[in-house]
Scaffold this active site. Structure first.
Site, PDB file in Angstrom:
ATOM      1  N   GLU A 177      -4.506   3.537   6.996  1.00  0.00           N
ATOM      2  CA  GLU A 177      -4.326   3.334   5.567  1.00  0.00           C
ATOM      3  C   GLU A 177      -5.019   4.480   4.828  1.00  0.00           C
ATOM      4  OE1 GLU A 177      -5.337   0.944   1.711  1.00  0.00           O
ATOM      5  OE2 GLU A 177      -6.526   0.399   3.447  1.00  0.00           O
ATOM      6  N   ARG A 221       0.825  -1.228   0.000  1.00  0.00           N
ATOM      7  CA  ARG A 221       0.000   0.000   0.000  1.00  0.00           C
ATOM      8  C   ARG A 221       0.855   1.273   0.000  1.00  0.00           C
ATOM      9  NH1 ARG A 221      -3.253  -3.622  -0.248  1.00  0.00           N
ATOM     10  NH2 ARG A 221      -5.348  -3.630   0.633  1.00  0.00           N
ATOM     11  N   SER A 280     -10.532  -0.572   4.394  1.00  0.00           N
ATOM     12  CA  SER A 280      -9.677  -0.747   5.578  1.00  0.00           C
ATOM     13  C   SER A 280      -9.237   0.619   6.089  1.00  0.00           C
ATOM     14  CB  SER A 280      -8.417  -1.529   5.220  1.00  0.00           C
ATOM     15  OG  SER A 280      -8.740  -2.761   4.643  1.00  0.00           O
TER      16      SER A 280
HETATM   17  N1  EPU Z   1     -10.470 -10.950  10.858  1.00  0.00           N
HETATM   18  C1  EPU Z   1     -11.141 -11.132  12.046  1.00  0.00           C
HETATM   19  N2  EPU Z   1     -12.080 -10.212  12.396  1.00  0.00           N
HETATM   20  C2  EPU Z   1     -12.377  -9.139  11.639  1.00  0.00           C
HETATM   21  C3  EPU Z   1     -11.680  -8.956  10.430  1.00  0.00           C
HETATM   22  C4  EPU Z   1     -10.707  -9.864  10.062  1.00  0.00           C
HETATM   23  O1  EPU Z   1     -10.902 -12.098  12.767  1.00  0.00           O
HETATM   24  O2  EPU Z   1     -13.240  -8.356  12.042  1.00  0.00           O
HETATM   25  C5  EPU Z   1      -9.470 -11.954  10.449  1.00  0.00           C
HETATM   26  C6  EPU Z   1      -9.985 -12.766   9.249  1.00  0.00           C
HETATM   27  O3  EPU Z   1     -10.753 -13.858   9.660  1.00  0.00           O
HETATM   28  C7  EPU Z   1      -8.705 -13.199   8.583  1.00  0.00           C
HETATM   29  C8  EPU Z   1      -7.785 -12.025   8.846  1.00  0.00           C
HETATM   30  O4  EPU Z   1      -8.310 -11.299   9.961  1.00  0.00           O
HETATM   31  O5  EPU Z   1      -8.164 -14.327   9.208  1.00  0.00           O
HETATM   32  C9  EPU Z   1      -7.637 -11.126   7.628  1.00  0.00           C
HETATM   33  O6  EPU Z   1      -8.918 -10.618   7.235  1.00  0.00           O
HETATM   34  P1  EPU Z   1      -9.329 -10.395   5.693  1.00  0.00           P
HETATM   35  O7  EPU Z   1      -9.032 -11.594   4.890  1.00  0.00           O
HETATM   36  O8  EPU Z   1     -10.727  -9.871   5.690  1.00  0.00           O
HETATM   37  O9  EPU Z   1      -8.316  -9.315   5.159  1.00  0.00           O
HETATM   38  P2  EPU Z   1      -7.616  -8.046   5.836  1.00  0.00           P
HETATM   39  O10 EPU Z   1      -6.190  -8.356   6.076  1.00  0.00           O
HETATM   40  O11 EPU Z   1      -8.423  -7.567   6.996  1.00  0.00           O
HETATM   41  C10 EPU Z   1      -6.774  -7.020   3.584  1.00  0.00           C
HETATM   42  C11 EPU Z   1      -6.866  -5.699   2.885  1.00  0.00           C
HETATM   43  C12 EPU Z   1      -8.235  -5.532   2.235  1.00  0.00           C
HETATM   44  C13 EPU Z   1      -8.429  -6.680   1.254  1.00  0.00           C
HETATM   45  C14 EPU Z   1      -8.339  -8.008   2.020  1.00  0.00           C
HETATM   46  C15 EPU Z   1      -8.421  -9.214   1.118  1.00  0.00           C
HETATM   47  C16 EPU Z   1      -5.385  -4.209   4.095  1.00  0.00           C
HETATM   48  C17 EPU Z   1      -5.273  -3.058   5.032  1.00  0.00           C
HETATM   49  N3  EPU Z   1      -6.630  -4.623   3.826  1.00  0.00           N
HETATM   50  O12 EPU Z   1      -7.724  -6.971   4.661  1.00  0.00           O
HETATM   51  O13 EPU Z   1      -8.201  -4.328   1.486  1.00  0.00           O
HETATM   52  O14 EPU Z   1      -9.690  -6.590   0.613  1.00  0.00           O
HETATM   53  O15 EPU Z   1      -7.047  -8.070   2.686  1.00  0.00           O
HETATM   54  O16 EPU Z   1      -7.226  -9.333   0.425  1.00  0.00           O
HETATM   55  O17 EPU Z   1      -4.373  -4.705   3.625  1.00  0.00           O
HETATM   56  C18 EPU Z   1      -8.652  -1.999   1.620  1.00  0.00           C
HETATM   57  O18 EPU Z   1      -7.450  -1.829   1.429  1.00  0.00           O
HETATM   58  O19 EPU Z   1      -9.451  -1.038   1.767  1.00  0.00           O
HETATM   59  C19 EPU Z   1      -9.164  -3.357   1.705  1.00  0.00           C
HETATM   60  C20 EPU Z   1     -10.442  -3.629   1.975  1.00  0.00           C
END
Ligand code: EPU
Length: 337
Positions: A332, A165, A236
Site C-alpha cells: 500500500e 485505496r 499499513s
Molecule cells: N488482525 C490480526 N492480527 C494482526 C492484525 C490484524 O489478527 O496483527 C486481524 C484483526 O483482528 C481483524 C482483521 O485482522 O480481525 C483486520 O484488522 P484491523 O481491523 O486492524 O484492520 P486492517 O484491515 O488490518 C485496515 C486499514 C487500516 C485501517 C483499519 C481500520 C488497509 C490496508 N488498512 O486495516 O488503514 O486503519 O482497516 O479500518 O486497508 C492504513 O491504511 O495505513 C491503515 C492503517
C-alpha cells in the site's frame, strides 16, 4: 517559494529514514506553483516528485530530483444549507486538523477517519479509509494543476475513479497532476457508520455523538498502531488482498476463524494483517526493520533501519504469505526508487 538544496527528508516522512533530496521546493499558492512549473530550470533538469505528509512513502535511496511540497493551507465554506455544508480545503492542511474542525462544528462524514496521518491532498489521491468509511464518499471535487501545461483542472468524484485505496491519480494520471485543494460535503444530520470491528460495542450505551465516535476511533488507533513520531512506520504496509470467492472458501476450510469482508458476488477482501500474523510474522525483525507487535500489517523502523531492511522484510513476508495461503500481497506504501 522556498527552495533548499541537499535537504534531509528524515523528519518529513513517517518512516524517518535518513534520506536526502537534491532539491526541496515548497510553494504557498496555486500561482506560485504554476510559475515554478513554467519558469524554473529545475523542472527541465530534474525529475519531480510531489510529497504530502510523507505518511505513505518509502524512499529506497536519496532522491536525485526535486521534491515538491504544498504550503496551501485554508479551510473555507462554499455553501451551507439545512442538511449539508460544502468545504473547500487547501491540500497542505493536515488531514486530522480537518477532521477535528468538522467534528467540533458537528458536521458528520469523516469522524471515522480520525487520526489518519497525512495531508488533505493525499486523501484525494489515496482514497484514505478506516472503520468502514472511505473519503470518496464525501469528496465532491478535486482541484488540480497539470504538471506539464500548468493548466488548472477540476475533477468530479466520478472522474477520480475511486476504488479501495486507489484513484486515477495512482494509475493513468500518476505523476501528471498536483492536487491543490479538495471539496468535501459534510452532513449536518450525520449518519453513523459503526458496523466495522468493535466500534459499536466499544461505544456501548453512551449517547452517540461525532466527538464520541472520534474519541473511540482515536483510542482504537492508539492501542493498535504505533505512533509515527516514536517509531518510524507508514501505517499499513500492504493492501488487504481481494481474492476470488473460490480461493476464500478453500482457505476458510483450513482456517475457520479467518475474517473476511465481501466485495461483490465473485470477490472477497482478506485482512492482510491476519494472514501475516498467522504466518508467524508479528513482532519479528530483520536487521533495523520489524513487524509491529500489535498490528502485523505495519512494518516499523526500529531506529536505525536502512530502506533495504524494510523492503527485504516485506519481500520475505510476501513470499511466506504466498506459500502458506496462495495469496499475493501488494504494497500500500508508495515505494520511491
Ligand atoms: N488482525 C490480526 N492480527 C494482526 C492484525 C490484524 O489478527 O496483527 C486481524 C484483526 O483482528 C481483524 C482483521 O485482522 O480481525 C483486520 O484488522 P484491523 O481491523 O486492524 O484492520 P486492517 O484491515 O488490518 C485496515 C486499514 C487500516 C485501517 C483499519 C481500520 C488497509 C490496508 N488498512 O486495516 O488503514 O486503519 O482497516 O479500518 O486497508 C492504513 O491504511 O495505513 C491503515 C492503517
Amino acid at each position: 517559494m522556498i527552495t533548499y538544496e541537499n535537504y534531509s527528508l528524515q523528519t518529513l516522512h513517517t518512516f524517518h529514514l535518513p534520506i536526502k533530496t537534491r532539491y526541496y521546493v515548497e510553494y504557498a499558492s496555486v500561482d506560485e506553483l504554476r510559475t515554478f512549473l513554467a519558469e524554473s530550470p529545475l523542472v527541465k533538469e530534474y525529475p519531480l516528485f510531489h510529497m504530502g505528509g510523507g505518511s505513505n512513502l518509502l524512499f529506497l535511496h536519496d532522491y536525485e530530483g526535486v521534491v515538491l511540497h504544498s504550503g496551501i493551507r485554508f479551510i473555507e465554506t462554499l455553501s451551507d444549507d439545512d442538511d449539508t455544508v460544502l468545504l473547500r480545503v487547501g491540500a497542505a492542511v493536515e488531514w486530522d486538523t480537518l477532521v477535528e474542525y468538522c467534528v467540533k462544528k458537528s458536521w458528520g462524514g469523516i469522524e471515522n477517519l480520525s487520526l489518519i496521518p497525512g495531508e488533505v491532498g493525499a486523501s484525494a489521491v489515496q482514497n484514505i479509509g478506516a472503520y468502514g468509511v472511505e473519503v470518496k464518499d464525501v469528496i465532491e471535487q478535486v482541484e488540480t494543476v497539470e504538471i506539464q501545461s500548468g493548466a488548472i483542472r477540476i475533477f468530479s468524484t466520478a472522474e477520480c475513479r475511486y476504488a479501495y485505496r486507489d484513484s486515477i491519480f495512482k494509475n493513468e494520471l500518476k505523476g501528471k497532476y498536483i492536487v491543490t485543494a479538495v471539496q468535501y460535503r459534510l452532513q449536518k444530520n450525520p449518519e453513523y457508520h459503526l458496523e466495522y470491528g468493535h466500534l459499536r460495542e466499544t461505544i456501548g450505551d453512551r449517547p452517540l455523538s461525532l466527538s464520541l465516535v472520534r474519541q473511540v476511533v482515536m483510542d482504537i488507533r492508539h492501542s493498535k498502531l504505533p505512533d509515527c513520531n516514536a517509531c518510524g512506520n507508514a501505517g499499513s504496509f500492504f493492501k488487504n488482498p481481494i481474492v476470488p470467492v473460490a480461493l476464500y472458501e478453500k482457505l476458510k476450510k483450513r482456517y475457520p476463524d479467518m475474517p473476511a469482508y465481501p466485495v461483490d458476488a465473485e470477490r472477497v477482501k482478506l485482512p492482510a494483517g491476519w494472514l501475516i500474523d498467522r504466518a508467524g510474522w508479528r513482532g519479528r525483525t530483520h536487521r533495523g526493520a520489524g513487524v509491529c507487535d500489535t498490528q502485523a500489517l505495519v512494518l516499523i523502523n526500529k531506529g536505525d533501519a536502512a530502506p533495504q531492511d524494510i523492503v527485504e522484510l516485506s519481500y520475505m513476508i510476501c513470499r511466506s504469505v504466498k506459500e502458506q495461503y496462495g495469496v499475493e500481497l501488494t504494497p500500500e506504501v508508495n515505494i520511491i526508487d
